[in-house]
Design a protein around this motif. Structure first.
Motif, PDB file in Angstrom:
ATOM      1  N   ASP A 194      14.042  11.137  -4.211  1.00  0.00           N
ATOM      2  CA  ASP A 194      13.509  10.517  -5.416  1.00  0.00           C
ATOM      3  C   ASP A 194      14.016  11.300  -6.630  1.00  0.00           C
ATOM      4  O   ASP A 194      14.267  12.499  -6.518  1.00  0.00           O
ATOM      5  CB  ASP A 194      11.979  10.638  -5.282  1.00  0.00           C
ATOM      6  CG  ASP A 194      11.204  10.111  -6.452  1.00  0.00           C
ATOM      7  OD1 ASP A 194      11.742   9.274  -7.178  1.00  0.00           O
ATOM      8  OD2 ASP A 194      10.048  10.547  -6.625  1.00  0.00           O
ATOM      9  N   ARG A 269       0.181   6.781   0.573  1.00  0.00           N
ATOM     10  CA  ARG A 269       0.715   5.413   0.419  1.00  0.00           C
ATOM     11  C   ARG A 269       2.224   5.502   0.300  1.00  0.00           C
ATOM     12  O   ARG A 269       2.789   6.595   0.185  1.00  0.00           O
ATOM     13  CB  ARG A 269       0.094   4.764  -0.815  1.00  0.00           C
ATOM     14  CG  ARG A 269      -0.119   5.722  -2.001  1.00  0.00           C
ATOM     15  CD  ARG A 269       1.097   5.954  -2.819  1.00  0.00           C
ATOM     16  NE  ARG A 269       1.006   7.076  -3.728  1.00  0.00           N
ATOM     17  CZ  ARG A 269       2.060   7.548  -4.363  1.00  0.00           C
ATOM     18  NH1 ARG A 269       3.254   7.030  -4.180  1.00  0.00           N
ATOM     19  NH2 ARG A 269       1.958   8.582  -5.169  1.00  0.00           N
ATOM     20  N   ASP A 272       7.063   5.132  -4.635  1.00  0.00           N
ATOM     21  CA  ASP A 272       7.719   4.188  -5.534  1.00  0.00           C
ATOM     22  C   ASP A 272       8.593   5.032  -6.449  1.00  0.00           C
ATOM     23  O   ASP A 272       8.050   5.876  -7.174  1.00  0.00           O
ATOM     24  CB  ASP A 272       6.633   3.440  -6.324  1.00  0.00           C
ATOM     25  CG  ASP A 272       7.188   2.314  -7.161  1.00  0.00           C
ATOM     26  OD1 ASP A 272       8.403   2.300  -7.419  1.00  0.00           O
ATOM     27  OD2 ASP A 272       6.401   1.451  -7.580  1.00  0.00           O
ATOM     28  N   GLU A 274      10.961   5.120  -3.762  1.00  0.00           N
ATOM     29  CA  GLU A 274      11.632   5.342  -2.478  1.00  0.00           C
ATOM     30  C   GLU A 274      11.570   4.112  -1.570  1.00  0.00           C
ATOM     31  O   GLU A 274      12.530   3.804  -0.852  1.00  0.00           O
ATOM     32  CB  GLU A 274      10.997   6.527  -1.731  1.00  0.00           C
ATOM     33  CG  GLU A 274      11.187   7.872  -2.408  1.00  0.00           C
ATOM     34  CD  GLU A 274       9.945   8.278  -3.176  1.00  0.00           C
ATOM     35  OE1 GLU A 274       9.396   7.435  -3.911  1.00  0.00           O
ATOM     36  OE2 GLU A 274       9.523   9.428  -3.043  1.00  0.00           O
TER      37      GLU A 274
HETATM   38  N1  GLY Z   1       8.138   8.530  -6.152  1.00  0.00           N
HETATM   39  C1  GLY Z   1       7.050   9.401  -6.115  1.00  0.00           C
HETATM   40  C2  GLY Z   1       5.786   8.797  -5.719  1.00  0.00           C
HETATM   41  O1  GLY Z   1       5.715   7.651  -5.330  1.00  0.00           O
HETATM   42  O2  GLY Z   1       4.782   9.485  -5.772  1.00  0.00           O
END
Ligand code: GLY
Ligand code: AMP
Length: 405
Positions: A194, A269, A272, A274
């Motif tokens: 990320d 969870r 985001d 990724e």
């Molecule tokens: N991309 C980092 C997160 O979803 O926490």
């Protein structure tokens, strides 16, 4: 099966896109969803935080599986509420979601489970990292190399009134490893990297994530398997021992230091952005995987194919300081025509036009034979899209592409 995806970002669009491809998916619903998801299924104006509303919705529509995207409703107990009513949920209970909701709880669990992590410090002295204990939407971590950074970090963190966790500052490359968990067992997804800082070269403030890529060079299936044995499985065992088994996606954010892998954080969870790079590589049926986990029996194929994926987030001009609302977005069809996937994050319909509605507006994912091809595809797609002041990082997966995936 009738499936409900809870959330409205790029992560939820990517999950919905893959779930909709399952032969077992008869109806796809989202609450509240976004204009991208609306092309795949039915979006309903129920907020992700509205537990009562979601519960009523599941009853009315006879939902067979709920997939919860964001952390806040999970930490607040949405999965418990739905499960008590007999609804299958992919997402942990509030008690298990504390692994993300409280940094000190996560540290306790890691200590009990013998999981390698940054050492906790009793005194804040640079270099160190200051973390707000509770959920902070990516804004609760201050990496302090100097006294000035530490002073600023302590002030910003302390101002929130939460307990603080101080830990040693680690150096190395980061990797995110997701595992699908049924409360007892874990099945890994492909690793991803990320890009958290807003600017090229990792400068500027932290964001929710400006891009991602998968696979991660030098982090193949053998490394992932070893990591699951040392991190995810011991944590699952410890959470189950405490009476709060983890059902859902256990996300370990790790640093590859000179003295080995260390956990920086857990999330309860999917990550985001990724997810937008991992899901397009999945060989198997995502619905089978998530439904299996939600019903207590891991099933399906979580393996990634040979292709690589690179995701670039297209953001508002002043992101992360400010969101943008109402600017017209052009070029999505042209981007899709090049073969890229476009996942909506902060978009809305105004009349017949798609407009901006958030900080991260869209995610463009390129898929290719290797990271170089995927990266080229993602940027070719991104170049077709425009809205006022659109910004994106130009260095997502740069460098990594030289390695063989
Ligand atoms: N991309 C980092 C997160 O979803 O926490
Ligand atoms: P977290 O929300 O805990 O993942 O932290 C956000 C980001 O802060 C991570 O992705 C790292 O880049 C950085 N970070 C967190 N903990 C540490 C640490 N102990 N040492 C160095 N960087 C860290």
């Amino acid at each position: 099966m009738k499936v409900l995806v809870v959330g409205s970002g790029g992560r939820e669009h990517a999950l919905a896109w893959k779930l909709a491809q399952s032969k077992d998916c008869d109806e796809l619903h989202a609450a509240p969803g976004n204009p991208g998801i609306a092309k795949l299924g039915h979006c309903h104006p129920v907020r992700a935080e509205d537990g009562e509303g979601l519960l009523a919705f599941c009853g009315e529509h006879e939902i067979d599986l709920v997939v919860v995207g964001p952390e806040a409703p999970l930490v607040a107990g949405l999965a418990d509420q739905l499960r008590h009513a007999g609804v299958a949920v992919f997402g942990p209970s509030a008690a298990a979601a504390r692994i993300e909701g409280s940094k000190s709880f996560a540290k306790d669990v890691m200590a009990a489970a013998g999981v390698p992590t940054a050492e906790r410090l009793s005194v804040a002295r640079p270099p160190c990292v200051v973390k707000v204990d509770g959920l902070a939407a990516g804004k609760g971590v201050f990496v302090c190399r100097t006294q000035a950074e530490l002073d600023a970090g302590l002030q910003a963190a302390g101002g929130r009134g939460d307990t603080l966790v101080i830990e040693e500052l680690l150096e190395g490359e980061e990797v995110s490893v997701f595992a699908v968990c049924d409360g007892r067992e874990a099945q890994p997804l492909a690793p991803a990297r990320d890009f958290k800082r807003v600017g090229d070269g990792d400068v500027g403030p932290n964001t929710g994530g400006m891009g991602a890529y998968s696979p991660v060079p030098r982090f193949g299936p053998a490394e992932v398997e070893e990591l699951l044995e040392t991190v995810h499985r011991p944590v699952l065992t410890e959470l189950a021992r405490r009476g709060s088994p983890f059902v859902g996606l256990l996300y370990a954010g790790l640093m590859m230091t000179d003295s080995g892998l260390r956990v920086l954080e857990f999330n309860c969870r999917f990550g985001d952005p990724e997810t937008q790079a991992i899901v397009p590589r999945l060989e198997g049926d995502l619905l089978e995987l998530l439904h299996g986990a939600a019903t207590g029996r891991l099933a399906g194929n979580a393996r990634a194919g040979d292709k690589a994926a690179v995701t670039v987030a297209l953001a508002a001009p002043d992101y992360p300081e400010r969101n943008d609302v109402g600017s017209r977005i052009e070029g999505i069809e042209e981007a899709e025509a090049t073969g890229t996937l476009v996942f909506h994050a902060g978009t809305a319909m105004r009349g017949d036009h798609l407009v901006t509605n958030g900080g991260r507006i869209l995610n463009v994912t390129g898929v290719g034979e290797d990271l170089a091809a995927a990266r080229a595809a993602a940027y070719e797609g991104a170049a077709r899209i425009s809205f006022a002041g659109m910004r994106y990082r130009t260095d997502i997966a740069a460098g990594a592409e030289a390695h063989v995936g």
